[in-house]
Design an enzyme around this catalytic site. Structure first.
Site, PDB file in Angstrom:
ATOM      1  N   THR A  21       0.836  -1.203   0.000  1.00  0.00           N
ATOM      2  CA  THR A  21       0.000   0.000   0.000  1.00  0.00           C
ATOM      3  C   THR A  21       0.868   1.248   0.000  1.00  0.00           C
ATOM      4  OG1 THR A  21      -1.796   1.171   1.133  1.00  0.00           O
ATOM      5  CG2 THR A  21      -0.161   0.168   2.533  1.00  0.00           C
ATOM      6  N   LYS A  61      -2.547   3.883   6.611  1.00  0.00           N
ATOM      7  CA  LYS A  61      -2.350   2.451   6.854  1.00  0.00           C
ATOM      8  C   LYS A  61      -0.889   2.153   7.190  1.00  0.00           C
ATOM      9  CE  LYS A  61      -5.856   0.585   3.700  1.00  0.00           C
ATOM     10  NZ  LYS A  61      -6.036  -0.312   2.560  1.00  0.00           N
ATOM     11  N   ASP A 112      -6.944  -4.742   2.970  1.00  0.00           N
ATOM     12  CA  ASP A 112      -8.095  -4.130   2.316  1.00  0.00           C
ATOM     13  C   ASP A 112      -9.131  -3.895   3.409  1.00  0.00           C
ATOM     14  OD1 ASP A 112      -8.960  -3.238  -0.393  1.00  0.00           O
ATOM     15  OD2 ASP A 112     -10.754  -4.287   0.244  1.00  0.00           O
ATOM     16  N   ASP A 155     -12.393   8.170  10.261  1.00  0.00           N
ATOM     17  CA  ASP A 155     -12.231   8.208  11.724  1.00  0.00           C
ATOM     18  C   ASP A 155     -12.989   9.353  12.409  1.00  0.00           C
ATOM     19  OD1 ASP A 155     -10.793   5.912  11.899  1.00  0.00           O
ATOM     20  OD2 ASP A 155      -8.827   6.861  12.057  1.00  0.00           O
TER      21      ASP A 155
END
Ligand code: IMP
Length: 211
Positions: free
Chosen positions: A7, A12, A66, A159
């Site tokens: 990624t 992440k 994912d 978030d």
């Protein structure tokens, strides 16, 4: 032990590196983004497609994530389309003004206006691949609900509008340690580490260790 992260999503990378470091795992970031057509119909299929694409390019043990936000009262959307929800015709497109995350949030809040059922959950599926046909998956889920308006500046993505079950704070108002302890990604990483620990004598573990 080193793992390549499949990624270029900074949110992440920060979270996964932070959680893997105490386990003695160094995370390698890919030098370039490999375009992966996420044609899968599930988080699991897309995690596999990402792991495969990066593994084929770099040839070292690769970890793909994912993930996304599922809202049952919106037929499961944004779901696997979480990162580009703003651009889907479903629910009407949203203009990107300040950023994609903000556009995604704006669309979700618009679609939930007046809706009493604001339940939602985050889901993450991890795929650890050590050979093209040798890989394992773990998943983590974090239940909660969608707040009326964005709050907080931590984390990334949705978030600021996600309140984990039992919390009045949004995920973006939690400390990094708090988020890791209850998040979908935190749970999936914990399961991955437990799985590797249980399989300490397997070829899989030895191969991951040897990098
Ligand atoms: P992916 O890169 O296709 O897996 O898309 C993941 C998208 O889901 C992100 O761009 C975010 O919009 C959302 N997402 C996944 N995990 C989180 C999280 O921990 N917090 C907030 N949003 C998340």
């Amino acid at each position: 032990m080193k793992l390549l992260l499949a990624t270029r999503n900074v949110g992440k990378i920060v979270e996964i590196s932070r959680m893997l470091k105490p386990l003695g795992v160094d995370v390698i970031q890919p030098e370039e983004e490999i375009p992966v057509e996420e044609r899968g119909k599930s988080f699991m299929e897309n995690a596999y497609l990402k792991a495969l694409a990066y593994f084929k390019r770099y040839g070292i043990p690769t970890l793909a994530d994912d993930s996304g936000l599922v809202v049952p009262s919106l037929e499961g959307y944004p779901g696997i389309y979480s990162s580009r929800f703003y651009s889907l015709d479903w629910g009407g497109r949203e203009e990107v003004e300040t950023g994609k995350d903000q556009a995604n949030i704006k669309k979700l809040l618009r679609l939930l206006e007046g809706n009493q059922d604001r339940r939602a959950y985050f889901k993450a599926v991890l795929c650890l691949m050590i050979e093209e046909e040798f890989y394992i998956f773990t998943e983590g889920i974090c239940h909660g609900e969608i707040a009326e308006s964005p709050r907080g500046s931590g984390g990334f993505g949705y978030d600021p509008i996600f309140k984990p079950l039992g919390y009045e704070k949004t995920m973006a108002e939690l400390s990094p340690e708090e988020k890791d302890s209850l998040s979908h990604r935190g749970k999936a990483i914990k399961k991955l580490s437990q799985l590797l620990e249980t399989c300490k004598h397997s070829i899989f573990y030895q191969k991951v260790r040897s990098t």
